[in-house]
Design a protein around this motif. Structure first.
Motif, PDB file in Angstrom:
ATOM      1  N   ARG A   1       6.902  -1.403  10.176  1.00  0.00           N
ATOM      2  CA  ARG A   1       7.770  -1.974   9.003  1.00  0.00           C
ATOM      3  C   ARG A   1       7.252  -1.805   7.596  1.00  0.00           C
ATOM      4  NH1 ARG A   1      12.694  -1.096   8.991  1.00  0.00           N
ATOM      5  NH2 ARG A   1      11.482   0.333  10.434  1.00  0.00           N
ATOM      6  N   GLY A   2       5.909  -2.151   7.720  1.00  0.00           N
ATOM      7  CA  GLY A   2       5.274  -1.962   6.409  1.00  0.00           C
ATOM      8  C   GLY A   2       4.906  -0.287   6.015  1.00  0.00           C
ATOM      9  N   PHE A   3       4.727   0.355   6.979  1.00  0.00           N
ATOM     10  CA  PHE A   3       4.441   1.776   6.715  1.00  0.00           C
ATOM     11  C   PHE A   3       5.804   2.527   6.347  1.00  0.00           C
ATOM     12  CE2 PHE A   3       0.254   1.498   8.634  1.00  0.00           C
ATOM     13  CZ  PHE A   3      -0.301   2.801   7.911  1.00  0.00           C
ATOM     14  N   ASN A   4       6.927   2.073   6.676  1.00  0.00           N
ATOM     15  CA  ASN A   4       8.171   2.519   6.514  1.00  0.00           C
ATOM     16  C   ASN A   4       9.049   1.779   5.617  1.00  0.00           C
ATOM     17  OD1 ASN A   4       8.739   5.279   8.568  1.00  0.00           O
ATOM     18  ND2 ASN A   4       7.651   3.358   9.594  1.00  0.00           N
ATOM     19  N   SER A   5       8.306   1.120   4.420  1.00  0.00           N
ATOM     20  CA  SER A   5       8.948   0.339   3.608  1.00  0.00           C
ATOM     21  C   SER A   5       9.711   1.026   2.459  1.00  0.00           C
ATOM     22  CB  SER A   5       7.775  -0.687   2.739  1.00  0.00           C
ATOM     23  OG  SER A   5       8.442  -1.184   1.680  1.00  0.00           O
ATOM     24  N   ARG A   6      10.716   0.702   2.043  1.00  0.00           N
ATOM     25  CA  ARG A   6      11.322   1.312   0.720  1.00  0.00           C
ATOM     26  C   ARG A   6      10.647   0.944  -0.426  1.00  0.00           C
ATOM     27  NH1 ARG A   6      17.573  -0.987   2.205  1.00  0.00           N
ATOM     28  NH2 ARG A   6      17.732   0.156   4.372  1.00  0.00           N
ATOM     29  N   PRO A   7      10.745   1.624  -1.504  1.00  0.00           N
ATOM     30  CA  PRO A   7      10.109   1.583  -3.000  1.00  0.00           C
ATOM     31  C   PRO A   7      10.448   0.350  -3.398  1.00  0.00           C
ATOM     32  CG  PRO A   7      11.215   4.113  -2.760  1.00  0.00           C
ATOM     33  CD  PRO A   7      11.885   2.993  -1.515  1.00  0.00           C
ATOM     34  N   MET A  48       0.819  -0.960   0.035  1.00  0.00           N
ATOM     35  CA  MET A  48      -0.025   0.137  -0.220  1.00  0.00           C
ATOM     36  C   MET A  48       0.896   1.366   0.031  1.00  0.00           C
ATOM     37  SD  MET A  48      -2.934  -1.111   2.845  1.00  0.00           S
ATOM     38  CE  MET A  48      -3.992   0.480   2.453  1.00  0.00           C
ATOM     39  N   ARG A  49       2.088   1.360   0.656  1.00  0.00           N
ATOM     40  CA  ARG A  49       2.977   2.232   0.411  1.00  0.00           C
ATOM     41  C   ARG A  49       3.651   2.427  -0.709  1.00  0.00           C
ATOM     42  NH1 ARG A  49       3.828   6.839   2.617  1.00  0.00           N
ATOM     43  NH2 ARG A  49       3.652   5.865   5.017  1.00  0.00           N
ATOM     44  N   VAL A  50       3.894   1.456  -1.192  1.00  0.00           N
ATOM     45  CA  VAL A  50       4.338   1.423  -2.656  1.00  0.00           C
ATOM     46  C   VAL A  50       3.707   1.999  -3.774  1.00  0.00           C
ATOM     47  CG1 VAL A  50       5.622   0.150  -4.388  1.00  0.00           C
ATOM     48  CG2 VAL A  50       6.140  -0.178  -2.157  1.00  0.00           C
ATOM     49  N   THR A  51       2.275   1.647  -3.354  1.00  0.00           N
ATOM     50  CA  THR A  51       1.345   2.004  -4.411  1.00  0.00           C
ATOM     51  C   THR A  51       0.464   3.378  -4.161  1.00  0.00           C
ATOM     52  OG1 THR A  51      -0.421   0.570  -3.469  1.00  0.00           O
ATOM     53  CG2 THR A  51       0.732  -0.519  -5.502  1.00  0.00           C
ATOM     54  N   GLU A  52       1.067   3.805  -3.173  1.00  0.00           N
ATOM     55  CA  GLU A  52       0.664   5.237  -2.610  1.00  0.00           C
ATOM     56  C   GLU A  52      -0.836   5.103  -2.295  1.00  0.00           C
ATOM     57  OE1 GLU A  52       1.081   7.852  -6.154  1.00  0.00           O
ATOM     58  OE2 GLU A  52       3.258   7.743  -5.925  1.00  0.00           O
ATOM     59  N   GLN A  53      -1.102   4.238  -1.762  1.00  0.00           N
ATOM     60  CA  GLN A  53      -2.670   4.007  -1.238  1.00  0.00           C
ATOM     61  C   GLN A  53      -2.754   4.730   0.223  1.00  0.00           C
ATOM     62  OE1 GLN A  53      -4.603   0.143  -1.471  1.00  0.00           O
ATOM     63  NE2 GLN A  53      -2.834  -0.693  -2.845  1.00  0.00           N
ATOM     64  N   LEU A  54      -1.556   4.708   0.873  1.00  0.00           N
ATOM     65  CA  LEU A  54      -1.412   5.230   2.342  1.00  0.00           C
ATOM     66  C   LEU A  54      -1.644   6.696   2.137  1.00  0.00           C
ATOM     67  CD1 LEU A  54       1.236   3.264   3.911  1.00  0.00           C
ATOM     68  CD2 LEU A  54      -1.309   2.916   3.979  1.00  0.00           C
ATOM     69  N   ASP A  55      -0.969   7.383   0.842  1.00  0.00           N
ATOM     70  CA  ASP A  55      -1.015   8.828   0.532  1.00  0.00           C
ATOM     71  C   ASP A  55      -2.557   9.095   0.299  1.00  0.00           C
ATOM     72  OD1 ASP A  55       1.713   9.115   1.212  1.00  0.00           O
ATOM     73  OD2 ASP A  55       2.289   8.521  -0.786  1.00  0.00           O
ATOM     74  N   ALA A  56      -3.057   8.235  -0.447  1.00  0.00           N
ATOM     75  CA  ALA A  56      -4.429   8.466  -0.750  1.00  0.00           C
ATOM     76  C   ALA A  56      -5.462   8.664   0.363  1.00  0.00           C
ATOM     77  CB  ALA A  56      -4.901   7.408  -1.814  1.00  0.00           C
ATOM     78  N   LEU A  57      -5.278   7.907   1.227  1.00  0.00           N
ATOM     79  CA  LEU A  57      -6.049   7.654   2.540  1.00  0.00           C
ATOM     80  C   LEU A  57      -5.701   9.161   3.196  1.00  0.00           C
ATOM     81  CD1 LEU A  57      -5.665   4.312   4.174  1.00  0.00           C
ATOM     82  CD2 LEU A  57      -7.716   5.245   3.139  1.00  0.00           C
ATOM     83  N   ALA A  58      -4.424   9.774   3.359  1.00  0.00           N
ATOM     84  CA  ALA A  58      -4.182  11.004   4.299  1.00  0.00           C
ATOM     85  C   ALA A  58      -4.789  12.053   3.351  1.00  0.00           C
ATOM     86  CB  ALA A  58      -2.682  11.039   4.167  1.00  0.00           C
ATOM     87  N   CYS A  59      -5.038  11.951   1.751  1.00  0.00           N
ATOM     88  CA  CYS A  59      -5.518  13.078   1.154  1.00  0.00           C
ATOM     89  C   CYS A  59      -7.116  13.188   1.342  1.00  0.00           C
ATOM     90  CB  CYS A  59      -5.183  12.748  -0.308  1.00  0.00           C
ATOM     91  SG  CYS A  59      -3.430  13.137  -0.602  1.00  0.00           S
ATOM     92  N   LEU A  60      -7.585  12.025   1.854  1.00  0.00           N
ATOM     93  CA  LEU A  60      -8.950  11.993   2.220  1.00  0.00           C
ATOM     94  C   LEU A  60      -9.243  12.363   3.412  1.00  0.00           C
ATOM     95  CD1 LEU A  60     -10.094   8.458   0.429  1.00  0.00           C
ATOM     96  CD2 LEU A  60     -10.682  11.091  -0.400  1.00  0.00           C
TER      97      LEU A  60
END
Length: 256
Positions: A203-209, A107-119
């Motif tokens: 660890r999942g939230f701080n994953s590398r690309p 989810m971090r790599v595919t920017e889904q976490l960023d999408a949640l934050a934007c919402l």
């Protein structure tokens, strides 16, 4: 130290997510099935064979000194206080913790976490909160299962393979395995569940690309959780022994 501090801040946000009910009950139930129901078989098999292995290894030593009937006390207290919660936590870290880290890293790599934050949704509260709650509730239950299967496995070997006298076997168990020992094991499982889930989510939230980052996050989640479980187990064991000695001073009881 910076990473440790960041993990603590992450953990506080996840706990706030539970307190604020930042996730739905459907998400919690789905994760509960994944953490608990789907882990029953591996925990049960592990618990049973650990009890059987303990019985096989300990019988030879105790038989040479004529104390084979005390195996019930020695094996069962070892399973209930140490091996049950530790092995259940390690199995959960390997089967569920790695999956949590990989899922959140994806989810971090595919920017889904960023999408949640934007919402306007806090992704830590929304995603880490239910995973933490599921692990806190279900790891103690899985530990009970591991304890029961360990006792069944050890009793099967001791009573039906080595033909140890069942009366003295169970008498020593009743005399030396107390409610305190069971509560210590369940308390350890509760702490282990919280720690391993928070480590996996962090660890999942701080994953590398990239795909390599997802794989590395899953690996790090298991390794760090495994080391943390062993370290915390040592601390909790020392604390439990100290509290027990203060509340119930030791006596001169012996296994005969």
């Amino acid at each position: 130290m910076i990473a440790f501090g960041d993990w603590w801040l992450f953990s506080l946000r996840a706990v706030k997510g539970i307190a604020q009910r930042a996730f739905g009950s459907r998400d919690f139930l789905r994760l509960s099935v994944e953490v608990g129901t789907n882990s029953v078989s591996v925990v049960a098999i592990t618990g049973m064979f650990i009890g059987m292995v303990l019985a096989v290894q300990a019988y030879g030593q105790f038989h040479t000194i004529g104390l084979e009937t005390s195996l019930g006390a020695v094996i069962h207290i070892s399973v209930v206080r140490e091996l049950g919660p530790v092995l259940a936590a390690v199995m959960l870290a390997g089967r569920v913790g790695s999956a949590m880290a990989a899922e959140l890293a994806t989810m971090r790599v595919t920017e889904q976490l960023d999408a949640l934050a934007c919402l306007g949704v806090d992704p830590v509260k929304y995603l880490a909160g239910p995973r933490l709650l599921a692990a806190l509730f279900l790891l103690p239950l899985l530990t009970v299962l591991a304890d029961v299967m360990g006792l069944l496995g050890s009793s099967l070997i001791c009573l039906h393979v080595y033909n140890i006298d069942s009366f003295h076997y169970w008498r020593h168990t009743r005399e030396f395995v107390k409610v305190w020992d069971v509560m210590v094991g369940l308390g350890k499982a509760f702490v282990f569940g919280g720690v391993l889930s928070l480590i996996a989510c962090h660890r999942g939230f701080n994953s590398r690309p990239g795909a390599e980052g997802v794989g590395r996050a899953a690996t790090e989640a298991f390794v760090v959780a495994f080391v943390a479980i062993l370290m915390i187990d040592f601390v909790l064991a020392m604390l439990a022994n100290t509290v027990y000695a203060l509340v119930w001073p030791p006596t001169n009881a012996k296994v005969v």
